[in-house]
Design a protein around this motif. Sequence first.
Motif, PDB file in Angstrom:
ATOM      1  N   LYS A   1       1.044  -1.072  -0.122  1.00 50.64           N
ATOM      2  CA  LYS A   1       0.041  -0.084  -0.069  1.00 50.64           C
ATOM      3  C   LYS A   1       0.724   1.144  -0.073  1.00 50.64           C
ATOM      4  O   LYS A   1       1.740   1.427   0.677  1.00 50.64           O
ATOM      5  CB  LYS A   1      -1.031  -0.109   1.237  1.00 50.64           C
ATOM      6  N   ARG A   2       0.169   2.235  -0.791  1.00 51.17           N
ATOM      7  CA  ARG A   2       1.055   3.413  -0.866  1.00 51.17           C
ATOM      8  C   ARG A   2      -0.058   4.533  -0.829  1.00 51.17           C
ATOM      9  O   ARG A   2      -1.303   4.398  -0.905  1.00 51.17           O
ATOM     10  CB  ARG A   2       1.759   3.815  -2.220  1.00 51.17           C
ATOM     11  N   ALA A   3       0.309   5.605  -0.590  1.00 43.62           N
ATOM     12  CA  ALA A   3      -0.647   6.987  -0.491  1.00 43.62           C
ATOM     13  C   ALA A   3      -1.259   7.161  -1.273  1.00 43.62           C
ATOM     14  O   ALA A   3      -0.682   7.089  -2.572  1.00 43.62           O
ATOM     15  CB  ALA A   3       0.342   8.192   0.329  1.00 43.62           C
ATOM     16  N   PHE A   4      -2.460   7.403  -1.433  1.00 47.01           N
ATOM     17  CA  PHE A   4      -3.448   7.694  -2.736  1.00 47.01           C
ATOM     18  C   PHE A   4      -2.760   9.030  -3.634  1.00 47.01           C
ATOM     19  O   PHE A   4      -2.762   8.735  -4.800  1.00 47.01           O
ATOM     20  CB  PHE A   4      -4.893   8.264  -2.437  1.00 47.01           C
ATOM     21  N   GLU A   5      -2.144   9.748  -2.902  1.00 41.71           N
ATOM     22  CA  GLU A   5      -1.607  11.020  -3.743  1.00 41.71           C
ATOM     23  C   GLU A   5      -0.445  10.550  -4.451  1.00 41.71           C
ATOM     24  O   GLU A   5      -0.097  11.345  -5.693  1.00 41.71           O
ATOM     25  CB  GLU A   5      -1.320  11.974  -2.591  1.00 41.71           C
ATOM     26  N   GLU A   6       0.348   9.402  -4.317  1.00 46.07           N
ATOM     27  CA  GLU A   6       1.444   8.972  -5.039  1.00 46.07           C
ATOM     28  C   GLU A   6       1.086   8.603  -6.423  1.00 46.07           C
ATOM     29  O   GLU A   6       1.894   8.347  -7.323  1.00 46.07           O
ATOM     30  CB  GLU A   6       2.268   7.715  -4.108  1.00 46.07           C
ATOM     31  N   HIS A   7      -0.262   8.438  -6.667  1.00 49.82           N
ATOM     32  CA  HIS A   7      -0.672   7.722  -8.097  1.00 49.82           C
ATOM     33  C   HIS A   7      -1.454   8.816  -8.912  1.00 49.82           C
ATOM     34  O   HIS A   7      -1.749   8.599 -10.054  1.00 49.82           O
ATOM     35  CB  HIS A   7      -1.722   6.626  -7.679  1.00 49.82           C
ATOM     36  N   GLN A   8      -1.300  10.302  -8.417  1.00 47.35           N
ATOM     37  CA  GLN A   8      -1.829  11.077  -8.869  1.00 47.35           C
ATOM     38  C   GLN A   8      -1.018  11.945  -9.741  1.00 47.35           C
ATOM     39  O   GLN A   8       0.115  12.205  -8.943  1.00 47.35           O
ATOM     40  CB  GLN A   8      -2.839  11.837  -8.263  1.00 47.35           C
ATOM     41  N   ASP A   9      -1.372  12.757 -10.873  1.00 52.35           N
ATOM     42  CA  ASP A   9      -0.317  13.718 -11.417  1.00 52.35           C
ATOM     43  C   ASP A   9      -0.639  15.208 -10.661  1.00 52.35           C
ATOM     44  O   ASP A   9      -1.508  15.116  -9.684  1.00 52.35           O
ATOM     45  CB  ASP A   9      -0.385  13.938 -12.922  1.00 52.35           C
ATOM     46  N   GLY A  10      -0.396  16.338 -11.323  1.00 52.25           N
ATOM     47  CA  GLY A  10      -0.386  17.385 -10.564  1.00 52.25           C
ATOM     48  C   GLY A  10      -2.084  17.685 -10.770  1.00 52.25           C
ATOM     49  O   GLY A  10      -2.282  18.572  -9.816  1.00 52.25           O
ATOM     50  N   ASN A  11      -2.583  17.240 -11.579  1.00 49.58           N
ATOM     51  CA  ASN A  11      -4.051  17.683 -11.728  1.00 49.58           C
ATOM     52  C   ASN A  11      -5.113  16.722 -11.058  1.00 49.58           C
ATOM     53  O   ASN A  11      -6.173  16.814 -11.162  1.00 49.58           O
ATOM     54  CB  ASN A  11      -4.723  17.671 -13.280  1.00 49.58           C
TER      55      ASN A  11
ATOM     56  N   ARG B   1     -11.733   2.322  -4.330  1.00 47.91           N
ATOM     57  CA  ARG B   1     -11.737   2.890  -2.856  1.00 47.91           C
ATOM     58  C   ARG B   1     -10.623   2.719  -2.161  1.00 47.91           C
ATOM     59  O   ARG B   1     -10.138   1.527  -2.011  1.00 47.91           O
ATOM     60  CB  ARG B   1     -12.915   2.625  -2.159  1.00 47.91           C
ATOM     61  N   TRP B   2     -10.042   4.028  -1.594  1.00 48.83           N
ATOM     62  CA  TRP B   2      -8.624   3.622  -0.590  1.00 48.83           C
ATOM     63  C   TRP B   2      -9.584   4.022   0.584  1.00 48.83           C
ATOM     64  O   TRP B   2     -10.050   4.956   1.110  1.00 48.83           O
ATOM     65  CB  TRP B   2      -7.949   4.651  -0.916  1.00 48.83           C
TER      66      TRP B   2
ATOM     67  N   SER C   1     -11.451   8.235   3.739  1.00 52.14           N
ATOM     68  CA  SER C   1     -11.400   7.527   2.406  1.00 52.14           C
ATOM     69  C   SER C   1     -11.730   8.322   1.179  1.00 52.14           C
ATOM     70  O   SER C   1     -11.988   9.260   1.069  1.00 52.14           O
ATOM     71  CB  SER C   1     -12.667   6.536   2.614  1.00 52.14           C
ATOM     72  N   THR C   2     -11.173   7.685   0.219  1.00 52.09           N
ATOM     73  CA  THR C   2     -11.050   8.239  -1.292  1.00 52.09           C
ATOM     74  C   THR C   2     -11.706   7.348  -2.188  1.00 52.09           C
ATOM     75  O   THR C   2     -11.668   6.082  -2.353  1.00 52.09           O
ATOM     76  CB  THR C   2      -9.650   8.426  -1.639  1.00 52.09           C
TER      77      THR C   2
END
Length: 334
Positions: free
Chosen positions: A6-16, A147-148, A40-41
């Motif tokens: 598991k990694r943080a959700f933000e690590e899978h997103q780009d700048g937008n 879902r995270w 939860s996301t």
Amino acid sequence: MSTAKKRAFEEHQDGNGNGNEDKSSANEVFISEPILDRSSTFIAHFHPLANSQASSTGQTAKDKSLTSTVKGFQTHPDFAAADHRMVAWRRPSAQRTLGLGLAASSAGVGKTICTTGSDDDGEKYAGKRLERVLIDLDVQGTIVVARWYGGILLGPVRFTHIENAAREAIGKWKSKSKQRQQAETTERQAKRQKTAGPGGGDEDEDEAQLAAERARLARQLAERDNSIIVLRGLLAEKTAKHQPDVLQDGAGAGAVASQGTPVQATTATSTSSSQSSPAKKMEYSEMPLQRLRQLDKARDATIAFILKQIDKAEEEEKKKEKENKQEGSSEVQD
């Protein structure tokens, strides 16, 4: 549930915050904005069903099975660390609905029946809710909602987040499809104007469209005339079953026949009219377009009326059978 580290959700997103969206038309994906609630996301990916993915019979392409396609969408790199990856799909089948006159198209073919499926991936009932979203929005493709889990139970509101994320992703696809259609229409009009030159081409095209509509209505009206003949015959058969019973219903049969019920009077009129006035073949191809449009609406109303009378006749038949059974049981008791 994913077994990957598991990694943080933000690590899978780009700048937008849109992830690694594939820009190719063959693998186009539409991504919703993240929905955050108590750590939860929720994020949805919608993969519309491209024309190349279905054959003329509604079957998926042979080189790639449905299972592998869905699994590929669930294992999208953006969802590698998600706790749940709920998925639902809706695709056309080889079956079509049956229609009588009103429901059938001018070619005599009904609407394509779609098949649906889903996978909860540990979030019970979520898959079926996503199926309902696809059906309600009348779209074909695959929707994946990831879902995270943030460590806090959300209760039933989690289903609202799942559905809202799915609807947003599908809405983005619909919006882009509409823009694309408008652009294609504008491009076609520009090409026609360029080919025809100033003041030319449009009138010829309009005349061709009107002629095609006339031909379609002429064929459709001929088919509906045949349907009306069949329906009138069916109504006459059902009406004839009750007439002997009415005439033999005790003393004063003449009074009963003269008074009658509204259903009997209506069906008797339909029977006599169908027998006394044979169907005349209409030459629709010679009629003006406006007249054809009026007749098309009139035929719709006629078919609807006959179907309503058939329903009434069937109800009367059931009522008569029930009365006969009650009379028979009372005679046995006497």
